[in-house]
Structures are given as C-alpha cells and as structure tokens.
Design a protein around this motif. Structure first.
Motif, PDB file in Angstrom:
ATOM      1  N   HIS A 163      73.470  -8.265 -10.166  1.00 30.14           N
ATOM      2  CA  HIS A 163      72.012  -8.105 -10.283  1.00 30.14           C
ATOM      3  C   HIS A 163      71.267  -9.434 -10.209  1.00 30.14           C
ATOM      4  O   HIS A 163      70.247  -9.548  -9.525  1.00 30.14           O
ATOM      5  N   CYS A 164      71.772 -10.457 -10.884  1.00 34.13           N
ATOM      6  CA  CYS A 164      71.064 -11.751 -10.911  1.00 34.13           C
ATOM      7  C   CYS A 164      71.393 -12.636  -9.714  1.00 34.13           C
ATOM      8  O   CYS A 164      70.720 -13.643  -9.489  1.00 34.13           O
ATOM      9  N   GLY A 165      72.407 -12.276  -8.936  1.00 34.15           N
ATOM     10  CA  GLY A 165      72.774 -13.042  -7.748  1.00 34.15           C
ATOM     11  C   GLY A 165      73.711 -14.210  -8.012  1.00 34.15           C
ATOM     12  O   GLY A 165      74.058 -14.934  -7.076  1.00 34.15           O
ATOM     13  N   ALA A 166      74.147 -14.389  -9.238  1.00 34.34           N
ATOM     14  CA  ALA A 166      75.073 -15.486  -9.540  1.00 34.34           C
ATOM     15  C   ALA A 166      76.415 -15.273  -8.854  1.00 34.34           C
ATOM     16  O   ALA A 166      77.060 -16.228  -8.427  1.00 34.34           O
ATOM     17  N   VAL A 167      76.839 -14.004  -8.747  1.00 32.05           N
ATOM     18  CA  VAL A 167      78.104 -13.666  -8.094  1.00 32.05           C
ATOM     19  C   VAL A 167      77.790 -12.996  -6.764  1.00 32.05           C
ATOM     20  O   VAL A 167      77.068 -11.996  -6.723  1.00 32.05           O
ATOM     21  N   ARG A 168      78.317 -13.580  -5.699  1.00 26.88           N
ATOM     22  CA  ARG A 168      78.139 -13.016  -4.364  1.00 26.88           C
ATOM     23  C   ARG A 168      79.513 -12.894  -3.716  1.00 26.88           C
ATOM     24  O   ARG A 168      80.349 -13.783  -3.864  1.00 26.88           O
ATOM     25  N   VAL A 215      84.019   2.167  -4.483  1.00 27.18           N
ATOM     26  CA  VAL A 215      84.671   2.392  -3.200  1.00 27.18           C
ATOM     27  C   VAL A 215      85.884   1.470  -3.114  1.00 27.18           C
ATOM     28  O   VAL A 215      85.956   0.457  -3.802  1.00 27.18           O
ATOM     29  N   THR A 216      86.819   1.819  -2.242  1.00 28.13           N
ATOM     30  CA  THR A 216      88.084   1.104  -2.146  1.00 28.13           C
ATOM     31  C   THR A 216      88.045  -0.050  -1.155  1.00 28.13           C
ATOM     32  O   THR A 216      87.579   0.105  -0.025  1.00 28.13           O
ATOM     33  N   VAL A 217      88.583  -1.180  -1.611  1.00 29.72           N
ATOM     34  CA  VAL A 217      88.716  -2.392  -0.797  1.00 29.72           C
ATOM     35  C   VAL A 217      90.100  -2.970  -1.073  1.00 29.72           C
ATOM     36  O   VAL A 217      90.489  -3.102  -2.235  1.00 29.72           O
ATOM     37  N   ARG A 218      90.851  -3.298  -0.030  1.00 31.44           N
ATOM     38  CA  ARG A 218      92.135  -3.963  -0.240  1.00 31.44           C
ATOM     39  C   ARG A 218      91.884  -5.371  -0.773  1.00 31.44           C
ATOM     40  O   ARG A 218      90.864  -5.990  -0.456  1.00 31.44           O
ATOM     41  N   LEU A 219      92.808  -5.873  -1.574  1.00 35.84           N
ATOM     42  CA  LEU A 219      92.633  -7.193  -2.189  1.00 35.84           C
ATOM     43  C   LEU A 219      92.287  -8.263  -1.163  1.00 35.84           C
ATOM     44  O   LEU A 219      91.388  -9.085  -1.392  1.00 35.84           O
ATOM     45  N   GLU A 220      92.970  -8.242  -0.029  1.00 33.84           N
ATOM     46  CA  GLU A 220      92.744  -9.281   0.983  1.00 33.84           C
ATOM     47  C   GLU A 220      91.414  -9.115   1.713  1.00 33.84           C
ATOM     48  O   GLU A 220      91.000 -10.018   2.448  1.00 33.84           O
ATOM     49  N   ASP A 221      90.719  -8.003   1.500  1.00 36.40           N
ATOM     50  CA  ASP A 221      89.452  -7.745   2.186  1.00 36.40           C
ATOM     51  C   ASP A 221      88.225  -8.016   1.324  1.00 36.40           C
ATOM     52  O   ASP A 221      87.112  -7.620   1.677  1.00 36.40           O
ATOM     53  N   LEU A 222      88.413  -8.669   0.199  1.00 43.04           N
ATOM     54  CA  LEU A 222      87.285  -9.061  -0.657  1.00 43.04           C
ATOM     55  C   LEU A 222      87.348 -10.567  -0.854  1.00 43.04           C
ATOM     56  O   LEU A 222      88.407 -11.119  -1.168  1.00 43.04           O
ATOM     57  N   GLU A 223      86.216 -11.222  -0.649  1.00 43.09           N
ATOM     58  CA  GLU A 223      86.145 -12.669  -0.829  1.00 43.09           C
ATOM     59  C   GLU A 223      84.933 -13.008  -1.686  1.00 43.09           C
ATOM     60  O   GLU A 223      83.802 -12.652  -1.339  1.00 43.09           O
ATOM     61  N   VAL A 224      85.174 -13.685  -2.797  1.00 39.10           N
ATOM     62  CA  VAL A 224      84.073 -14.165  -3.630  1.00 39.10           C
ATOM     63  C   VAL A 224      83.509 -15.402  -2.940  1.00 39.10           C
ATOM     64  O   VAL A 224      84.220 -16.385  -2.725  1.00 39.10           O
ATOM     65  N   LEU A 225      82.235 -15.336  -2.584  1.00 38.16           N
ATOM     66  CA  LEU A 225      81.584 -16.420  -1.848  1.00 38.16           C
ATOM     67  C   LEU A 225      80.891 -17.400  -2.778  1.00 38.16           C
ATOM     68  O   LEU A 225      80.731 -18.578  -2.443  1.00 38.16           O
ATOM     69  N   GLN A 226      80.463 -16.898  -3.920  1.00 34.78           N
ATOM     70  CA  GLN A 226      79.705 -17.721  -4.866  1.00 34.78           C
ATOM     71  C   GLN A 226      79.883 -17.145  -6.264  1.00 34.78           C
ATOM     72  O   GLN A 226      79.899 -15.927  -6.441  1.00 34.78           O
ATOM     73  N   GLY A 227      80.010 -18.020  -7.245  1.00 34.04           N
ATOM     74  CA  GLY A 227      79.999 -17.590  -8.641  1.00 34.04           C
ATOM     75  C   GLY A 227      81.325 -17.169  -9.230  1.00 34.04           C
ATOM     76  O   GLY A 227      81.340 -16.453 -10.229  1.00 34.04           O
ATOM     77  N   GLN A 228      82.425 -17.610  -8.662  1.00 35.99           N
ATOM     78  CA  GLN A 228      83.735 -17.279  -9.239  1.00 35.99           C
ATOM     79  C   GLN A 228      83.760 -17.623 -10.729  1.00 35.99           C
ATOM     80  O   GLN A 228      84.284 -16.859 -11.535  1.00 35.99           O
TER      81      GLN A 228
END
Length: 151
Positions: free
Chosen positions: A17-22, A50-63
């Motif tokens: 919601h706040c945009g810290a995590v993208r 919804v389903t996403v395989r582990l390798e198909d999700l990338e944290v771009l910001q805010g880890q």
C-alpha cells in the motif's frame, strides 16, 4: 548453438500500500489459480491469492521492509510490509516451490474482479490429512451492486 525459449507470460508489477515494497511477477497459471484459504491466519487476512513460482517473483525494492510471519508448523513464510502492514506474498506450505501473491498488490487487479473464488481448506490442510486430499472448503462469491456504479 543454444536456443533460448521466450516466456510469453506477461510480467506484472506489484507493490504494498505505501510503495515501500515493490516486486514483479509472472503468474504460473494466469488468474485461474485465484483462491482464498480458511486457515486461522487467512481467515483474518482475507486476501485472494494467485500462484507464482518462486523463480518468477523478484523483489525490486524494499527487501529490507519485508517482515516475516510464520505460525503452526512454520513451513509457510508470510511476507508483509513492515511499514503499512499489507500482506504481499507467502511461500506456500502445500507447495513450497510456489508463492501465493496478494491480488490486491498487483497493478490493475482487485479481489473484487472475481465473481467466484474457491476457498482452500486450510483448517484441514492436505499435509495434515492421511489421504493428502485437498477438496475445496467452499467458494467466496462477489456480485457488484449495479446501483453503486451509477453514482
């Protein structure tokens, strides 16, 4: 010569919601995987995932802004933004090679886009059942009020 295979699935952008995590993601099976769960945590959280395989999700910001919550067996890893508290995604207990991603975090999507969403039986989790069965606990239905759209 090695030929690379192009992945034709669209890349979706998502954020808390706040945009810290993208983060970005590719859906494993499109929106057909949308579901809810009735375990004690998901009942209170109320998200459609919804389903996403582990390798198909990338944290771009805010880890560093992602907080982790685990309960019961500790197998599922529920991630949420430490600033705004929004659940973003979780690594599933039932399928540890997958994330369940909060539809509400994905740009252009809403949990209210689905007329009917199956509810997984997390109270009687497949990993806790001798037969490993995973019948749905039920279905959550949403019908928009036409009068509300006219205002």
């Amino acid at each position: 010569m090695t030929q690379s295979i192009q992945d034709s699935r669209p890349v979706h952008q998502a954020a808390c919601h706040c945009g810290a995590v993208r983060f970005s993601l590719r859906l494993a099976d499109g929106l057909r995987s949308a579901r809810r769960c009735n375990c004690s945590y998901c009942r209170m959280r109320g998200a459609v995932a919804v389903t996403v395989r582990l390798e198909d999700l990338e944290v771009l910001q805010g880890q560093e802004s992602l907080a982790l919550y685990q309960f019961h067996t500790g197998e599922a890893k529920h991630h949420f933004c430490a600033h705004c508290g929004i659940y973003t995604f979780h690594q599933r207990r039932s399928s540890p090679d997958q994330y369940g991603v909060n539809v509400a975090c994905i740009e252009g999507m809403s949990p209210f886009d689905f007329a009917e969403v199956p509810v997984s039986d997390g109270v009687h989790h497949p990993k806790d059942r001798a037969d490993g069965a995973a019948p749905p606990a039920g279905w959550l239905r949403y019908e928009a009020n036409p009068a509300a759209r006219d205002n």
